[in-house]
Design a protein around this motif. Sequence first.
Motif, PDB file in Angstrom:
ATOM      1  N   TYR A 148       0.697  -1.297  -0.051  1.00  0.00           N
ATOM      2  CA  TYR A 148       0.217  -0.327  -0.103  1.00  0.00           C
ATOM      3  C   TYR A 148       0.982   1.542  -0.064  1.00  0.00           C
TER       4      TYR A 148
ATOM      5  N   CYS B  57      -0.731   2.426  -4.050  1.00  0.00           N
ATOM      6  CA  CYS B  57      -1.578   2.030  -4.497  1.00  0.00           C
ATOM      7  C   CYS B  57      -2.880   2.744  -4.865  1.00  0.00           C
TER       8      CYS B  57
ATOM      9  N   LYS C 197      -9.438   1.559  -5.260  1.00  0.00           N
ATOM     10  CA  LYS C 197      -9.384   0.120  -5.625  1.00  0.00           C
ATOM     11  C   LYS C 197      -8.708  -0.869  -4.029  1.00  0.00           C
ATOM     12  N   VAL C 198      -8.617   0.233  -3.634  1.00  0.00           N
ATOM     13  CA  VAL C 198      -8.360   0.433  -1.426  1.00  0.00           C
ATOM     14  C   VAL C 198     -10.141   0.470  -0.107  1.00  0.00           C
TER      15      VAL C 198
ATOM     16  N   ASP D 118      -9.758  -3.250   3.904  1.00  0.00           N
ATOM     17  CA  ASP D 118      -8.513  -3.416   2.812  1.00  0.00           C
ATOM     18  C   ASP D 118      -7.177  -3.053   3.780  1.00  0.00           C
ATOM     19  N   ILE D 119      -7.713  -2.135   4.493  1.00  0.00           N
ATOM     20  CA  ILE D 119      -6.180  -1.334   5.351  1.00  0.00           C
ATOM     21  C   ILE D 119      -6.679  -1.989   6.652  1.00  0.00           C
TER      22      ILE D 119
ATOM     23  N   THR E 242     -14.039   2.906  -0.152  1.00  0.00           N
ATOM     24  CA  THR E 242     -12.775   3.115  -0.956  1.00  0.00           C
ATOM     25  C   THR E 242     -11.905   4.412   0.075  1.00  0.00           C
TER      26      THR E 242
END
Length: 154
Positions: free
Chosen positions: A52, A67, A71-72, A76-77, A127
């Motif tokens: 990331y 990143c 898309k994140v 995800d984090i 996102t």
Amino acid sequence: MRRDSRLSGVLHVLLHMAEQSGPVTSEALAKAIDTNPVVVRRIMAGLREQGYVRSEKGHGGGWTLACDLSKVTMRDIYTALGSPALLAMNNRAETSGCLVEQAVNAALDQAFAEAEALLLARLGQVTLAALSADLHRRLLARGGSLHLEDVHAS
């Protein structure tokens, strides 16, 4: 019980990084979330392993995003942070011969599982690009800039 605020802090610094044209030092990021640069470096190292962020050494070095914000997701984090506990509540005793305790645990376990599933689903819908867009809307409404002093003004 102290709450885990790493997700909030990491999202905060990632948004700051997204607004910069070059690397941001651990010291600057630490100042933005009122913590120690060592804490920032430790967390960012984990995010670097997940792809990331990246780090640049030397004069003018620091952290940059690696990143695509669109898309994140926040999930995800959250996962990159090791999926810390989402809820501060828990059962009084995990295993018990007491039938009352077993009934209480069964009901709470189901409620906790449903709440966590709902929260994880929501985190998966947001996102980093959506967070950044919200930041920009707030800045326009305030008439400020993306300098740390303006963003953090009360």
